[in-house]
Design an enzyme around this catalytic site. Structure first.
Site, PDB file in Angstrom:
ATOM      1  N   TRP A   1       0.835  -1.207   0.000  1.00 23.99           N
ATOM      2  CA  TRP A   1       0.000   0.000   0.000  1.00 23.99           C
ATOM      3  C   TRP A   1       0.866   1.252   0.000  1.00 23.99           C
ATOM      4  O   TRP A   1       0.523   2.265  -0.645  1.00 23.99           O
ATOM      5  CB  TRP A   1      -0.906   0.005   1.230  1.00 23.99           C
ATOM      6  CG  TRP A   1      -1.675   1.279   1.420  1.00 23.99           C
ATOM      7  CD1 TRP A   1      -2.856   1.618   0.844  1.00 23.99           C
ATOM      8  CD2 TRP A   1      -1.303   2.400   2.244  1.00 23.99           C
ATOM      9  NE1 TRP A   1      -3.255   2.866   1.261  1.00 23.99           N
ATOM     10  CE2 TRP A   1      -2.327   3.372   2.114  1.00 23.99           C
ATOM     11  CE3 TRP A   1      -0.234   2.670   3.080  1.00 23.99           C
ATOM     12  CZ2 TRP A   1      -2.282   4.595   2.790  1.00 23.99           C
ATOM     13  CZ3 TRP A   1      -0.182   3.890   3.747  1.00 23.99           C
ATOM     14  CH2 TRP A   1      -1.200   4.832   3.607  1.00 23.99           C
ATOM     15  N   HIS A   2       2.014   1.203   0.682  1.00 21.84           N
ATOM     16  CA  HIS A   2       2.866   2.375   0.766  1.00 21.84           C
ATOM     17  C   HIS A   2       3.481   2.739  -0.579  1.00 21.84           C
ATOM     18  O   HIS A   2       3.699   3.933  -0.863  1.00 21.84           O
ATOM     19  CB  HIS A   2       3.990   2.151   1.783  1.00 21.84           C
ATOM     20  CG  HIS A   2       3.569   2.371   3.200  1.00 21.84           C
ATOM     21  ND1 HIS A   2       2.966   1.391   3.956  1.00 21.84           N
ATOM     22  CD2 HIS A   2       3.653   3.465   4.001  1.00 21.84           C
ATOM     23  CE1 HIS A   2       2.704   1.871   5.160  1.00 21.84           C
ATOM     24  NE2 HIS A   2       3.112   3.127   5.215  1.00 21.84           N
ATOM     25  N   GLY A   3       3.792   1.768  -1.398  1.00 19.29           N
ATOM     26  CA  GLY A   3       4.421   2.095  -2.667  1.00 19.29           C
ATOM     27  C   GLY A   3       4.444   0.922  -3.622  1.00 19.29           C
ATOM     28  O   GLY A   3       4.481  -0.237  -3.197  1.00 19.29           O
TER      29      GLY A   3
END
Length: 503
Positions: A329-331
């Protein structure tokens, strides 16, 4: 529009506050609420107005779908409620996947299959990761019947309110809908303005004085690693620790600014950080770091996977999957997946160790050891989070244990003093909500919360000297905040993005 940009600090923010208070006084609460929604759309469109239809379209889609879900769940067998929730979540995740992961999937397919599919170079809409999670929680809770009555205007305010729109905190609908109906909502209040501006300026100071001055060192080391250069022992430790501190001050600074800006309008947002580098375990760390993300991953992913209801082995698998997905989700890069997997593995080890070692960590020396081990584990994992590639991360790790025959005593001494200063800040200084504890600085920081949660600093029975440091609306505290704000304004030679904007 960035919180640390002059156009926001001296234009949009004060103008929006003044107009909101005037509209509230002349036209009432609903008019002020509508004005803030329009101002938030302007705030978002300032970056790239082409994505305003996406923000508005997804908001309308989720609101209308939630209405159908609430109707269907009252029918025998819940009607089509479950299917509609699944459909809505699929649409939200599909939008996120298209914009954020299309090139990642193409690049991965090319690497695995040796193909040459052209990348699409899709521009990632600002804040899509954050408002997607908000809408998913809203739909799921609608299916559970846990969404309280609200109007479309209140819903738009919940998903678009500009302080939390771009990078959180990831606000839960309950936290907003319980406040928008207040009889005094959005009216001018001197205490709210004083508290809000104090928290906002603390966050601004963290960002432009602390984080932005750590950034050049961290960026230089990781850029060298990405370029294939050998990283020496001291450079590797400098880069890892500089980024560890930079990320905390940058993101917690943003969260403080969001909480403070929202409070000016009388809206309390939830805490997002609570001195995470003081954690004594990885479990404790995730109760303190990006707290609203941790809450979402627990309530809407970990529990949905089965939580701890299906035995120890399945619990550990659920933990690992939750953190790996949280990393993605972060990257859109494998480095983020590895970072999430590292935290998943550390959480499994932490829970396994707790099953063996049942003695409490309640001595100063045991807490010191636990805090040091936890900090180093978190810092080591941040290397993958920051590195531009897996090879670059491995180069940093190699440097951390590299044998460097000629380390000057001067360089080593300077680095030790530098590290000691930053460690003393994150380990021993009171955080924002501890300093503001007398005035309930956030939604989840009431007296009842302080009694329930041992992480929140207790006030009852505090020593007199300790109580004296708590913020109050008085001249000495205003002077301290004013000096900090002046230092922050003098550091605004250039405007730098917040690190979490890329997510």
């Amino acid at each position: 529009m960035l919180f640390n940009a002059p156009i926001f600090l001296f234009g949009f923010f004060p103008a929006t506050a003044i107009l909101c208070f005037l509209i509230r006084a002349w036209m009432g609460r609903e008019a002020a609420l509508g004005f803030l929604v329009l101002a938030s759309l302007f705030f978002y469109g300032w970056w790239n107005p082409i994505y305003l239809p996406l923000l508005i379209g997804l908001a309308v889609f989720n609101f209308v779908l939630a209405r159908f879900i609430l109707i269907e769940r009252l029918k025998p067998g819940r009607g089509w409620a479950t299917a509609l929730v699944a459909f809505g979540v699929t649409v939200d995740l599909s939008a996120l996947a298209y914009f954020k992961y299309t090139d990642f999937l193409i690049r991965t397919a090319n690497d695995v299959a040796g193909s040459d599919i052209p990348l699409q170079h899709i521009v990632l809409p600002l804040a899509i990761s954050f408002f997607t999670f908000q809408k998913i929680a809203y739909l799921v809770d609608a299916g559970r019947g846990q969404v309280e009555k609200h109007s479309f205007l209140e819903y738009c305010f919940f998903v678009m309110f500009f302080p939390q729109l771009i990078a959180g905190p990831i606000v839960h609908h309950h936290e907003i809908f319980t406040q928008t109906k207040s009889a005094r909502g959005f009216a001018f209040d001197r205490m709210n303005v004083a508290i809000g501006l104090t928290i906002f300026f603390i966050g601004l100071f963290k960002k432009v004085v602390f984080a932005d001055n750590l950034a050049p060192l961290a960026s230089s080391v990781f850029a060298d690693a990405g370029a294939g250069h050998d990283i020496t022992f001291l450079r590797a430790w400098e880069g890892m620790l500089a980024y560890t501190f930079q990320l905390y001050f940058d993101f917690s600074g943003y969260s403080d600014m969001a909480i403070g800006a929202s409070r000016v309008f009388g809206i309390k947002l939830p805490l997002n950080f609570h001195s995470p580098y003081q954690a004594t375990s990885i479990v404790d760390f995730w109760r303190r770091w990006h707290m609203t993300l941790s809450r979402f991953l627990r309530d809407y992913l970990y529990i949905a996977l089965g939580g701890n209801r299906r035995g120890r082995a399945r619990r550990y698998l659920n933990l690992f999957l939750t953190m790996a997905i949280g990393g993605l989700w972060h990257g859109a890069a494998w480095t983020f997946v590895v970072w999430g997997a590292m935290h998943g593995a550390m959480l499994i080890l932490n829970h396994g160790w707790r099953a063996i070692w049942t003695r409490p960590i309640n001595k100063w020396w045991s807490r010191g050891i636990a805090r040091t081990i936890t900090f180093l584990a978190v810092a080591l994992a941040w290397v993958f989070f920051r590195a531009p590639s897996i090879d670059a991360a491995l180069a940093i790790y190699k440097g951390l244990v590299a044998v460097t025959p000629a380390i000057s005593a001067h360089d080593l001494g300077v680095d030790l003093l530098w590290g000691t200063f930053w460690m003393s800040v994150v380990w021993f200084w009171p955080n924002t909500q501890q300093w503001m504890a007398m005035v309930r600085p956030a939604f989840n920081y009431s007296r009842a919360d302080r009694r329930k949660d041992p992480l929140l600093v207790p006030l009852d029975g505090s020593a007199r000297w300790r109580s004296a440091i708590f913020w109050r609306p008085a001249a000495p505290y205003a002077a301290v905040v004013g000096i900090g704000a002046a230092a922050a304004f003098l550091s605004l030679q250039r405007v730098s993005e917040f690190l979490y904007f890329q997510f």
